[in-house]
Design an enzyme around this catalytic site. Structure first.
Site, short mmCIF file in Angstrom:
data_model
loop_
_atom_site.label_atom_id
_atom_site.label_comp_id
_atom_site.label_asym_id
_atom_site.label_seq_id
_atom_site.Cartn_x
_atom_site.Cartn_y
_atom_site.Cartn_z
N HIS A 142 15.06 0.44 -2.51
CA HIS A 142 15.33 1.01 -3.83
C HIS A 142 14.06 1.42 -4.58
O HIS A 142 13.03 0.78 -4.51
CB HIS A 142 16.13 0.03 -4.68
CG HIS A 142 15.39 -1.27 -4.94
ND1 HIS A 142 14.57 -1.44 -6.03
CD2 HIS A 142 15.35 -2.43 -4.23
CE1 HIS A 142 14.06 -2.65 -6.02
NE2 HIS A 142 14.51 -3.27 -4.93
N HIS A 151 5.14 10.93 6.46
CA HIS A 151 5.87 10.67 7.70
C HIS A 151 6.01 9.16 7.87
O HIS A 151 5.01 8.45 7.98
CB HIS A 151 5.13 11.27 8.89
CG HIS A 151 5.87 11.14 10.19
ND1 HIS A 151 5.46 11.74 11.34
CD2 HIS A 151 7.02 10.48 10.54
CE1 HIS A 151 6.29 11.46 12.34
NE2 HIS A 151 7.25 10.69 11.85
#
Length: 216
Positions: A142, A151
């Site tokens: 979250h 990446h």
């Protein structure tokens, strides 16, 4: 109705993206690569370099209904961003690609051209920038915020409220603990456990992660 895609890059990641695209009922109509390599799918043409790209675009004329993705992984986030700009300037769509088995919370935001691959998860109120790759089984908890060109390699985990700068590579199986900041242009090695903030341009390895290079 199936949608057409084009992909810049014609190696392993392009195979992964092609599979995800075809699995959702869409199709790839062209590949592009700076190197003179064969197409990974013999029946799909490949065009070499920017000259080949612009020649194909001129022949197509209308690119507005074609979605474009960049299949260049690793720490080359700035290259992905530059290539996405070429696509955007040529009129292509840059919708994110979300694999059918990935989980993306309805309150999360995914940027243009970003890719959330098989069994990856993006949790509540997280924000993913443009031209990012969230690879297989990577997990973003979250309220994380990722810049552009990031990446996450397979199995990488960001705990809650992590901030990641532009063009960061986070290696396979690595873990970033909650509320930390990863500076832009950094590399987190495979299997590393990051327990403190990371300065820009750093290379971090080990458990706990230690700095082996700064300001690359």
């Amino acid at each position: 109705m199936s949608r057409p895609f084009v992909i810049w890059g014609c190696s392993g990641l392009a195979k992964v993206l092609t599979s995800a695209i075809t699995n959702q009922g869409d199709y790839v109509c062209a590949f592009f690569d700076k190197n003179n390599v064969p197409s990974i799918v013999p029946e799909i043409p490949i065009y070499i370099g920017e000259d080949g790209f612009y020649k194909w675009v001129k022949e197509i004329e209308d690119t507005s209904s074609i979605n474009a993705l960049v299949a260049i992984g690793g720490h080359r986030g700035s290259d992905r961003i530059k290539l996405q700009k070429i696509f955007k300037d040529a009129g292509f769509m840059l919708d994110p690609l979300i694999h059918s088995t990935a989980y993306v919370c309805t309150t999360a935001r995914i940027g243009q051209g970003s890719q959330v691959l098989a069994q990856a998860g993006v949790s509540a109120d997280s924000v993913i920038g443009d031209a990012c790759i969230i690879n297989h089984k990577a997990s973003i908890d979250h309220e994380c915020v990722l810049g552009n060109g990031v990446h996450l390699a397979p199995g990488a985990t960001l705990c809650g409220c992590v901030t990641v700068g532009d063009n960061v590579m986070i290696g396979a199986g690595s873990v970033v603990l909650p509320r930390l900041k990863i500076g832009p242009d950094s590399i987190i090695g495979a299997g590393a456990v990051v327990t403190k903030d990371v300065p820009a341009g750093s290379v971090m390895v080990g458990n706990p992660a230690r700095l082996i290079n700064a300001s690359r």
